[in-house]
Design a protein around this motif. Structure first.
Motif, PDB file in Angstrom:
ATOM      1  N   THR A  41      65.466  68.857  62.267  1.00 12.74           N
ATOM      2  CA  THR A  41      66.066  69.060  62.424  1.00 12.74           C
ATOM      3  C   THR A  41      67.301  67.817  63.738  1.00 12.74           C
ATOM      4  OG1 THR A  41      66.272  71.025  63.730  1.00 12.74           O
ATOM      5  CG2 THR A  41      67.784  69.963  64.363  1.00 12.74           C
ATOM      6  N   LEU A  42      68.416  67.318  62.707  1.00 13.85           N
ATOM      7  CA  LEU A  42      69.485  66.154  63.612  1.00 13.85           C
ATOM      8  C   LEU A  42      70.696  66.821  63.376  1.00 13.85           C
ATOM      9  CD1 LEU A  42      69.326  62.737  60.632  1.00 13.85           C
ATOM     10  CD2 LEU A  42      71.698  63.975  62.213  1.00 13.85           C
ATOM     11  N   ALA A  43      70.717  66.449  64.778  1.00 18.36           N
ATOM     12  CA  ALA A  43      71.831  66.607  65.754  1.00 18.36           C
ATOM     13  C   ALA A  43      72.840  65.475  66.392  1.00 18.36           C
ATOM     14  CB  ALA A  43      71.185  67.646  66.872  1.00 18.36           C
ATOM     15  N   LYS A  44      73.528  66.406  67.138  1.00 19.82           N
ATOM     16  CA  LYS A  44      74.526  65.208  67.653  1.00 19.82           C
ATOM     17  C   LYS A  44      75.276  65.829  69.118  1.00 19.82           C
ATOM     18  CE  LYS A  44      78.287  63.856  66.353  1.00 19.82           C
ATOM     19  NZ  LYS A  44      79.667  63.052  65.733  1.00 19.82           N
ATOM     20  N   ILE A  45      74.929  65.471  70.495  1.00 19.53           N
ATOM     21  CA  ILE A  45      76.814  65.499  70.879  1.00 19.53           C
ATOM     22  C   ILE A  45      78.235  65.929  70.636  1.00 19.53           C
ATOM     23  CG2 ILE A  45      77.500  65.339  73.315  1.00 19.53           C
ATOM     24  CD1 ILE A  45      75.073  63.897  74.108  1.00 19.53           C
ATOM     25  N   PHE A  46      78.291  66.947  70.955  1.00 16.04           N
ATOM     26  CA  PHE A  46      80.180  67.980  70.569  1.00 16.04           C
ATOM     27  C   PHE A  46      80.994  67.700  71.660  1.00 16.04           C
ATOM     28  CE2 PHE A  46      82.614  70.525  68.791  1.00 16.04           C
ATOM     29  CZ  PHE A  46      83.329  69.883  67.127  1.00 16.04           C
ATOM     30  N   GLU A  47      82.037  66.762  72.003  1.00 16.59           N
ATOM     31  CA  GLU A  47      82.136  66.666  73.114  1.00 16.59           C
ATOM     32  C   GLU A  47      83.711  67.244  73.057  1.00 16.59           C
ATOM     33  OE1 GLU A  47      81.589  64.898  75.339  1.00 16.59           O
ATOM     34  OE2 GLU A  47      80.575  63.625  74.897  1.00 16.59           O
ATOM     35  N   GLY A  48      84.007  68.158  71.274  1.00 18.57           N
ATOM     36  CA  GLY A  48      84.674  69.399  71.742  1.00 18.57           C
ATOM     37  C   GLY A  48      84.745  70.151  72.091  1.00 18.57           C
ATOM     38  N   GLU A  49      85.667  71.567  71.260  1.00 24.96           N
ATOM     39  CA  GLU A  49      85.403  72.534  72.086  1.00 24.96           C
ATOM     40  C   GLU A  49      84.330  72.949  70.936  1.00 24.96           C
ATOM     41  OE1 GLU A  49      87.241  77.109  73.106  1.00 24.96           O
ATOM     42  OE2 GLU A  49      88.436  75.188  72.771  1.00 24.96           O
ATOM     43  N   THR A  50      82.818  73.573  70.996  1.00 32.72           N
ATOM     44  CA  THR A  50      82.518  74.168  70.051  1.00 32.72           C
ATOM     45  C   THR A  50      83.083  76.382  69.972  1.00 32.72           C
ATOM     46  OG1 THR A  50      80.925  75.534  71.473  1.00 32.72           O
ATOM     47  CG2 THR A  50      80.323  73.796  70.760  1.00 32.72           C
ATOM     48  N   LYS A  51      82.996  76.298  68.035  1.00 36.88           N
ATOM     49  CA  LYS A  51      82.976  77.841  68.237  1.00 36.88           C
ATOM     50  C   LYS A  51      82.101  78.396  68.322  1.00 36.88           C
ATOM     51  CE  LYS A  51      84.718  76.088  63.491  1.00 36.88           C
ATOM     52  NZ  LYS A  51      84.324  76.052  62.481  1.00 36.88           N
ATOM     53  N   SER A  52      82.798  79.824  68.331  1.00 33.46           N
ATOM     54  CA  SER A  52      82.254  81.039  68.992  1.00 33.46           C
ATOM     55  C   SER A  52      80.163  81.195  68.187  1.00 33.46           C
ATOM     56  CB  SER A  52      82.312  81.987  69.141  1.00 33.46           C
ATOM     57  OG  SER A  52      83.009  82.357  68.383  1.00 33.46           O
ATOM     58  N   SER A  53      79.211  81.041  68.936  1.00 33.47           N
ATOM     59  CA  SER A  53      78.388  81.628  68.242  1.00 33.47           C
ATOM     60  C   SER A  53      78.268  82.804  66.703  1.00 33.47           C
ATOM     61  CB  SER A  53      77.018  82.218  69.112  1.00 33.47           C
ATOM     62  OG  SER A  53      77.586  83.301  69.457  1.00 33.47           O
ATOM     63  N   LEU A  54      77.695  83.084  65.630  1.00 33.32           N
ATOM     64  CA  LEU A  54      77.786  83.958  64.825  1.00 33.32           C
ATOM     65  C   LEU A  54      78.143  85.428  65.310  1.00 33.32           C
ATOM     66  CD1 LEU A  54      78.675  84.139  61.851  1.00 33.32           C
ATOM     67  CD2 LEU A  54      75.964  83.783  61.461  1.00 33.32           C
ATOM     68  N   LEU A  55      77.232  85.410  66.637  1.00 30.89           N
ATOM     69  CA  LEU A  55      76.649  86.372  66.323  1.00 30.89           C
ATOM     70  C   LEU A  55      77.769  87.366  67.484  1.00 30.89           C
ATOM     71  CD1 LEU A  55      72.997  86.793  68.624  1.00 30.89           C
ATOM     72  CD2 LEU A  55      73.782  87.945  66.324  1.00 30.89           C
ATOM     73  N   GLU A  56      78.907  86.029  68.401  1.00 27.68           N
ATOM     74  CA  GLU A  56      80.110  86.869  69.147  1.00 27.68           C
ATOM     75  C   GLU A  56      80.871  86.493  67.474  1.00 27.68           C
ATOM     76  OE1 GLU A  56      80.191  83.051  71.245  1.00 27.68           O
ATOM     77  OE2 GLU A  56      79.367  83.811  73.295  1.00 27.68           O
ATOM     78  N   LYS A  57      80.988  86.704  66.932  1.00 31.71           N
ATOM     79  CA  LYS A  57      81.969  86.654  65.651  1.00 31.71           C
ATOM     80  C   LYS A  57      81.310  88.037  65.415  1.00 31.71           C
ATOM     81  CE  LYS A  57      82.203  82.192  64.555  1.00 31.71           C
ATOM     82  NZ  LYS A  57      81.241  80.768  63.410  1.00 31.71           N
ATOM     83  N   ILE A  58      80.222  88.596  64.503  1.00 34.91           N
ATOM     84  CA  ILE A  58      79.563  89.455  64.366  1.00 34.91           C
ATOM     85  C   ILE A  58      79.898  90.662  64.872  1.00 34.91           C
ATOM     86  CG2 ILE A  58      77.681  91.276  63.801  1.00 34.91           C
ATOM     87  CD1 ILE A  58      76.139  88.723  63.449  1.00 34.91           C
ATOM     88  N   LYS A  59      80.278  90.509  66.265  1.00 29.63           N
ATOM     89  CA  LYS A  59      80.319  91.108  67.495  1.00 29.63           C
ATOM     90  C   LYS A  59      81.997  91.327  67.289  1.00 29.63           C
ATOM     91  CE  LYS A  59      77.716  90.274  71.128  1.00 29.63           C
ATOM     92  NZ  LYS A  59      77.168  89.701  72.246  1.00 29.63           N
ATOM     93  N   THR A  60      82.942  90.936  66.414  1.00 31.77           N
ATOM     94  CA  THR A  60      84.355  91.235  66.362  1.00 31.77           C
ATOM     95  C   THR A  60      84.491  92.345  65.525  1.00 31.77           C
ATOM     96  OG1 THR A  60      84.238  89.508  65.236  1.00 31.77           O
ATOM     97  CG2 THR A  60      85.016  88.828  67.459  1.00 31.77           C
ATOM     98  N   LEU A  61      83.749  92.432  64.316  1.00 34.76           N
ATOM     99  CA  LEU A  61      83.573  93.483  63.629  1.00 34.76           C
ATOM    100  C   LEU A  61      83.665  95.129  63.237  1.00 34.76           C
ATOM    101  CD1 LEU A  61      80.849  91.978  61.032  1.00 34.76           C
ATOM    102  CD2 LEU A  61      83.108  91.215  60.555  1.00 34.76           C
TER     103      LEU A  61
END
Length: 222
Positions: free
Chosen positions: A143-163
């Motif tokens: 896993t390669l990662a980095k700190i993301f200073e901007g506003e993150t998107k909602s998680s996929l689970l949260e997106k699924i809840k909108t269906l």
């Protein structure tokens, strides 16, 4: 989200390990392997997929956590879990599903991780299987990662809840192989309506093709 950048860097790191002749299961836990991943400025974790646990982190990741050692063992695993915010625990399930299904090349996720200063940081990461066992199953991943200073998107689970209920019905039929015309006939609605629902589904889930929809539907049992 600049996931494509992480994916490119993952590929470069994997190539470097391979060119140095250490992309083998016997070398994963050796110092020479650690030397290569320490050359990266990104936050890196090596996972033992068969036991679903991290086994090694590079200097950047150790510094982020405030860990004294690059290698994890014993109670380190318990503490490691505490560094993941409860709101992003779903990423653990996503990871297990990613390796079990073994259909996608990369797993791109958002996390909230506990920084050494006891502050939660938004982090984005990309994971890739780098070694497989004799049966062809994933055994080690990176896993390669980095700190993301901007506003993150909602998680996929949260997106699924909108269906909506209707959208989930259409997803079930689309992923089973029905055409839009067949779905319209089955649900007693116009083909145009099915096309509109499909566009809305893709927009909500931020995807572009049915293969991505199939993967999501299988992973989350939509």
């Amino acid at each position: 989200m600049p996931y494509h950048i992480l994916e490119t860097e993952l590929d470069k790191l994997e190539e470097s390990l391979s060119q140095n002749g250490i992309l083998t299961p016997s070398c994963v836990k050796k110092d020479i392997f650690l030397e290569i991943i320490n050359s990266s400025e990104y936050l890196i974790t090596i996972h033992d997929v068969e036991f679903y646990r991290p086994i090694c982190i590079n200097n950047a990741m150790a510094e982020f956590y405030g860990f004294k050692s690059n290698r994890l063992s014993g109670m380190d695993y318990v503490y490691y879990l505490k560094t993941i915010h409860t709101s992003t625990y779903h990423t653990l399930i996503d990871s297990i599903a990613f390796f079990k299904l073994d259909k996608q090349r990369y797993l791109n996720l958002e996390y909230k991780l506990l920084h050494r200063d006891n502050e939660w940081k938004n982090v984005i990461g990309s994971t890739k299987t780098i070694l497989r066992n004799a049966k062809g199953k994933p055994c080690y991943a990176l896993t390669l990662a980095k700190i993301f200073e901007g506003e993150t998107k909602s998680s996929l689970l949260e997106k699924i809840k909108t269906l909506t209920k209707r959208e989930k019905e259409i997803i079930a039929l689309l992923t089973t192989g029905y055409s839009k015309k067949e779905i319209a006939s089955k649900l007693f609605i116009a083909t145009y309506t099915v096309e509109t629902h499909t566009r809305t589904i893709y927009k909500k889930l931020e995807i572009n093709k049915v293969s991505e929809l199939v993967s999501i539907a299988e992973t989350y049992n939509i």
